[in-house]
Design a protein around this motif. Structure first.
Motif, PDB file in Angstrom:
ATOM      1  N   THR A 111       0.807  -1.216   0.000  1.00 47.92           N
ATOM      2  CA  THR A 111       0.000   0.000   0.000  1.00 47.92           C
ATOM      3  C   THR A 111       0.840   1.266   0.000  1.00 47.92           C
ATOM      4  OG1 THR A 111      -0.124  -0.038   2.410  1.00 47.92           O
ATOM      5  CG2 THR A 111      -1.878  -1.156   1.199  1.00 47.92           C
ATOM      6  N   ALA A 112       2.102   1.174   0.343  1.00 46.52           N
ATOM      7  CA  ALA A 112       2.958   2.359   0.385  1.00 46.52           C
ATOM      8  C   ALA A 112       3.726   2.493  -0.916  1.00 46.52           C
ATOM      9  CB  ALA A 112       3.936   2.254   1.568  1.00 46.52           C
ATOM     10  N   ALA A 113       4.210   3.688  -1.156  1.00 49.40           N
ATOM     11  CA  ALA A 113       4.971   3.923  -2.380  1.00 49.40           C
ATOM     12  C   ALA A 113       6.244   3.088  -2.366  1.00 49.40           C
ATOM     13  CB  ALA A 113       5.325   5.405  -2.478  1.00 49.40           C
ATOM     14  N   SER A 114       6.521   2.423  -3.479  1.00 46.01           N
ATOM     15  CA  SER A 114       7.712   1.589  -3.584  1.00 46.01           C
ATOM     16  C   SER A 114       8.944   2.465  -3.765  1.00 46.01           C
ATOM     17  CB  SER A 114       7.567   0.631  -4.765  1.00 46.01           C
ATOM     18  OG  SER A 114       6.427  -0.179  -4.612  1.00 46.01           O
ATOM     19  N   HIS A 115       9.976   2.197  -2.956  1.00 48.17           N
ATOM     20  CA  HIS A 115      11.192   2.962  -3.145  1.00 48.17           C
ATOM     21  C   HIS A 115      12.440   2.136  -2.872  1.00 48.17           C
ATOM     22  CE1 HIS A 115      10.177   3.557   1.162  1.00 48.17           C
ATOM     23  NE2 HIS A 115      11.482   3.471   1.324  1.00 48.17           N
ATOM     24  N   LEU A 116      12.289   0.842  -2.597  1.00 50.23           N
ATOM     25  CA  LEU A 116      13.441  -0.011  -2.378  1.00 50.23           C
ATOM     26  C   LEU A 116      13.758  -0.780  -3.659  1.00 50.23           C
ATOM     27  CD1 LEU A 116      12.665  -1.496   1.162  1.00 50.23           C
ATOM     28  CD2 LEU A 116      14.286   0.309   0.585  1.00 50.23           C
ATOM     29  N   PRO A 117      15.033  -1.050  -3.915  1.00 53.06           N
ATOM     30  CA  PRO A 117      15.382  -1.805  -5.121  1.00 53.06           C
ATOM     31  C   PRO A 117      14.879  -3.238  -5.048  1.00 53.06           C
ATOM     32  CG  PRO A 117      17.306  -1.498  -3.717  1.00 53.06           C
ATOM     33  CD  PRO A 117      16.224  -0.632  -3.145  1.00 53.06           C
ATOM     34  N   ALA A 118      14.627  -3.813  -6.201  1.00 54.15           N
ATOM     35  CA  ALA A 118      14.104  -5.179  -6.255  1.00 54.15           C
ATOM     36  C   ALA A 118      15.065  -6.177  -5.634  1.00 54.15           C
ATOM     37  CB  ALA A 118      13.808  -5.556  -7.707  1.00 54.15           C
ATOM     38  N   SER A 119      16.361  -5.854  -5.609  1.00 57.47           N
ATOM     39  CA  SER A 119      17.360  -6.782  -5.060  1.00 57.47           C
ATOM     40  C   SER A 119      17.149  -7.046  -3.572  1.00 57.47           C
ATOM     41  CB  SER A 119      18.769  -6.211  -5.273  1.00 57.47           C
ATOM     42  OG  SER A 119      18.910  -4.948  -4.626  1.00 57.47           O
ATOM     43  N   VAL A 120      16.443  -6.137  -2.877  1.00 60.60           N
ATOM     44  CA  VAL A 120      16.183  -6.318  -1.450  1.00 60.60           C
ATOM     45  C   VAL A 120      15.451  -7.628  -1.195  1.00 60.60           C
ATOM     46  CG1 VAL A 120      14.799  -5.444   0.484  1.00 60.60           C
ATOM     47  CG2 VAL A 120      16.250  -3.891  -0.817  1.00 60.60           C
ATOM     48  N   ALA A 121      14.493  -7.952  -2.044  1.00 61.54           N
ATOM     49  CA  ALA A 121      13.712  -9.166  -1.852  1.00 61.54           C
ATOM     50  C   ALA A 121      14.599 -10.404  -1.925  1.00 61.54           C
ATOM     51  CB  ALA A 121      12.598  -9.247  -2.894  1.00 61.54           C
ATOM     52  N   GLN A 122      15.481 -10.459  -2.902  1.00 59.97           N
ATOM     53  CA  GLN A 122      16.343 -11.626  -3.045  1.00 59.97           C
ATOM     54  C   GLN A 122      17.363 -11.716  -1.918  1.00 59.97           C
ATOM     55  OE1 GLN A 122      15.847 -14.135  -5.329  1.00 59.97           O
ATOM     56  NE2 GLN A 122      17.238 -15.069  -3.855  1.00 59.97           N
ATOM     57  N   GLU A 123      17.878 -10.551  -1.499  1.00 57.81           N
ATOM     58  CA  GLU A 123      18.827 -10.548  -0.376  1.00 57.81           C
ATOM     59  C   GLU A 123      18.148 -11.034   0.902  1.00 57.81           C
ATOM     60  OE1 GLU A 123      19.965  -6.520  -0.641  1.00 57.81           O
ATOM     61  OE2 GLU A 123      21.406  -6.849  -2.276  1.00 57.81           O
ATOM     62  N   PHE A 155       8.319  -8.235   6.778  1.00 58.91           N
ATOM     63  CA  PHE A 155       6.920  -7.825   6.760  1.00 58.91           C
ATOM     64  C   PHE A 155       6.789  -6.315   6.583  1.00 58.91           C
ATOM     65  CE2 PHE A 155       3.056  -6.686   9.106  1.00 58.91           C
ATOM     66  CZ  PHE A 155       2.137  -7.493   8.481  1.00 58.91           C
ATOM     67  N   GLU A 156       7.669  -5.578   7.278  1.00 58.76           N
ATOM     68  CA  GLU A 156       7.636  -4.119   7.196  1.00 58.76           C
ATOM     69  C   GLU A 156       8.189  -3.611   5.868  1.00 58.76           C
ATOM     70  OE1 GLU A 156       9.767  -3.004  10.675  1.00 58.76           O
ATOM     71  OE2 GLU A 156       8.153  -3.588  12.041  1.00 58.76           O
ATOM     72  N   LEU A 157       9.022  -4.428   5.204  1.00 58.05           N
ATOM     73  CA  LEU A 157       9.570  -4.031   3.912  1.00 58.05           C
ATOM     74  C   LEU A 157       8.577  -4.216   2.773  1.00 58.05           C
ATOM     75  CD1 LEU A 157      13.193  -5.530   4.005  1.00 58.05           C
ATOM     76  CD2 LEU A 157      12.524  -3.146   4.357  1.00 58.05           C
ATOM     77  N   LEU A 158       7.595  -5.091   2.966  1.00 57.06           N
ATOM     78  CA  LEU A 158       6.705  -5.448   1.858  1.00 57.06           C
ATOM     79  C   LEU A 158       6.052  -4.255   1.169  1.00 57.06           C
ATOM     80  CD1 LEU A 158       5.100  -8.776   3.030  1.00 57.06           C
ATOM     81  CD2 LEU A 158       6.085  -8.340   0.780  1.00 57.06           C
ATOM     82  N   PRO A 159       5.545  -3.262   1.905  1.00 55.97           N
ATOM     83  CA  PRO A 159       4.909  -2.132   1.207  1.00 55.97           C
ATOM     84  C   PRO A 159       5.890  -1.264   0.428  1.00 55.97           C
ATOM     85  CG  PRO A 159       4.272  -2.220   3.529  1.00 55.97           C
ATOM     86  CD  PRO A 159       5.428  -3.118   3.373  1.00 55.97           C
ATOM     87  N   GLN A 160       7.193  -1.509   0.641  1.00 55.33           N
ATOM     88  CA  GLN A 160       8.180  -0.607   0.065  1.00 55.33           C
ATOM     89  C   GLN A 160       8.900  -1.186  -1.158  1.00 55.33           C
ATOM     90  OE1 GLN A 160      10.682   1.149   3.240  1.00 55.33           O
ATOM     91  NE2 GLN A 160       9.329   0.085   4.657  1.00 55.33           N
ATOM     92  N   VAL A 161       8.508  -2.391  -1.575  1.00 51.90           N
ATOM     93  CA  VAL A 161       9.143  -2.981  -2.752  1.00 51.90           C
ATOM     94  C   VAL A 161       8.157  -2.965  -3.916  1.00 51.90           C
ATOM     95  CG1 VAL A 161      10.655  -4.451  -1.375  1.00 51.90           C
ATOM     96  CG2 VAL A 161       8.433  -5.327  -2.136  1.00 51.90           C
ATOM     97  N   SER A 162       8.679  -3.122  -5.093  1.00 49.71           N
ATOM     98  CA  SER A 162       7.833  -3.126  -6.284  1.00 49.71           C
ATOM     99  C   SER A 162       6.966  -4.374  -6.317  1.00 49.71           C
ATOM    100  CB  SER A 162       8.706  -3.076  -7.538  1.00 49.71           C
ATOM    101  OG  SER A 162       9.459  -4.265  -7.653  1.00 49.71           O
ATOM    102  N   SER A 163       5.919  -4.338  -7.108  1.00 51.16           N
ATOM    103  CA  SER A 163       5.032  -5.492  -7.218  1.00 51.16           C
ATOM    104  C   SER A 163       5.771  -6.710  -7.754  1.00 51.16           C
ATOM    105  CB  SER A 163       3.842  -5.156  -8.127  1.00 51.16           C
ATOM    106  OG  SER A 163       4.293  -4.735  -9.401  1.00 51.16           O
TER     107      SER A 163
END
Length: 425
Positions: A111-123, A155-163
């Motif tokens: 629900t929040a604006a995405s501003h973290l790079p996609a690499s965060v999810a894999q890391e 969990f807290e990072l989820l709103p901040q990553v791209s779809s």
């Protein structure tokens, strides 16, 4: 004059066509059942939710509300009790306690604006995989805190990553929460820690669209009522398993996963007094595991707690609880022969079960030898579930207390190391 109360929830209720609080209570109850939660929501609970100061919903209630309204509870007029990032000393929160730190949603998935790079999810997922491997060889209490905090962080990072990255991250959050639940229930034997983690694992699996992780979370939820010793909770455990099977089918689960669900159901039926049904389930599990083709239909990497050897361990425990001591001991001895050396937690369990089988055969010396071996393993890698089984077997040795082997066992059972570990977990 503006009406008092939780206007957001009231408006959402009316938008879905529920004209009364009773109708919403029934709808939330049904939504819970559809995601595998066995709860009953009363109209007075809805009345509190629609009051001017609504309490933060119980995790199961929050999961059902979000499933019904398709939005986070924070958008339904609820304010979480955690309002800052204060540390444990300021909040008074217990070490490793996840009951209030693991909400189903923090600011809402995506629900929040995405501003973290996609690499965060894999890391993040890479760390999750490391925790999975650490589970088998590191102290449970310390690892539980790391894993629970990791899940909360993701969990807290989820709103901040791209779809595009959200699915990867949600899947890793689900896996971490599932591991936290396993640690809380099996290793620390604190079901109150396990339940919110398993609910979060289910919710994150939903966000990831991963039905197999959802099935795993639901099946693990069946253990608490099964181990409670309360016969009235039998249907609760069975309903969780029915939901787990539905999710597994939806996720095209392979035969190894279905065999594990058979084994879990066998554990449930054994503990609720139906060993015949349990053995039939295990026989079916053995059949489909023999037919499993791991190359064409591999299991997920996180599904690392089950194998044909561990299925045999389930069978040994079921034979034991059915009173078939010789068959149980022979089965467990075969398991111990082929079990990988690194599986110290399971080995300590199987040794304790083999000891219990020896007691049924009225062979206390053999029982004590097995218990000593199990205690040797616990000295290197503490496992509360195994220790509880050891204590149960020791209690069954009362009639042989004068034997030297039993006295020597007591010296080990109540030495400094074991006694301290049993108290601090």
């Amino acid at each position: 004059m503006a009406s008092k109360g939780n206007a957001s929830l009231r408006a959402a209720r009316q938008a879905l066509g529920f004209r009364s609080q009773t109708a919403l209570a029934e709808a939330v109850t049904e939504a819970a059942r559809q995601i595998g939660l066995r709860i009953e929501v009363a109209s007075r609970t809805v009345r509190r939710w629609e009051s001017a100061n609504p309490p933060w919903p119980h995790p199961d209630h929050a999961a059902a509300l979000e499933a019904l309204f398709k939005r986070p509870v924070t958008e339904l007029g609820f304010s979480p009790p955690w309002t800052d990032e204060m540390g444990d000393e300021r909040t008074g929160q217990k070490f490793g306690d996840t009951r209030s730190r693991l909400p189903l949603r923090h600011r809402g998935f995506g629900t929040a604006a995405s501003h973290l790079p996609a690499s965060v999810a894999q890391e993040f997922a890479t760390i999750t995989a490391s925790h999975r491997r650490l589970y088998w060889s590191t102290p449970a209490a310390r690892l539980h805190r790391l894993v629970a905090d990791h899940a909360q962080f993701g969990f807290e990072l989820l709103p901040q990553v791209s779809s595009a990255a959200e699915t990867v991250l949600a899947r890793a959050v689900s896996e971490s929460s599932l591991l936290a639940g396993r640690l809380g229930f099996f290793d620390l034997q604190q079901p109150e820690l396990a339940q919110p983690s398993l609910v979060l694992a289910l919710q994150a699996a939903h966000e990831a669209g991963d039905s197999l992780l959802g099935a795993a979370a639901l099946a693990h939820m069946a253990f608490a009522p099964a181990f409670s010793g309360d016969p009235s909770r039998a249907e609760e455990a069975r309903e969780r398993l029915r939901a787990a099977r539905a999710f597994a089918s939806r996720g095209n689960a392979n035969s190894e996963t279905m065999a594990w669900l058979d084994a879990v159901e066998a554990e449930v039926e054994t503990r609720f007094g139906d060993p015949r049904r349990a053995l039939a389930l295990l026989q079916h599990a053995e059949k489909i595991v023999d037919e499993h083709d791991s190359e064409s239909h591999p299991s997920p990497e996180w599904f690392d707690w089950f194998s044909p050897v561990r299925l045999a361990g389930f069978k040994g425990n079921t034979l034991l609880l059915a009173g078939r001591g010789r068959e149980a001991r022979e089965t467990l001895e075969q398991v111990l022969t082929v079990l990988p050396e690194g599986d110290t937690k399971q080995r300590s369990i199987y040794l304790a079960d083999a000891a219990a089988a020896a007691v049924l055969e009225k062979n206390p010396e053999l029982a004590c030898r097995y218990l000593e071996e199990s205690l040797d393993l616990l000295a290197r890698n503490w496992y509360a579930t195994a220790f509880d089984r050891i204590k149960a077997v020791r209690h069954s040795l009362t009639q042989w207390e004068s034997l030297p082997s039993v006295r020597e066992l007591d010296a080990r059972l109540y030495d400094w190391h074991t006694t301290v570990n049993s108290l601090v977990g």
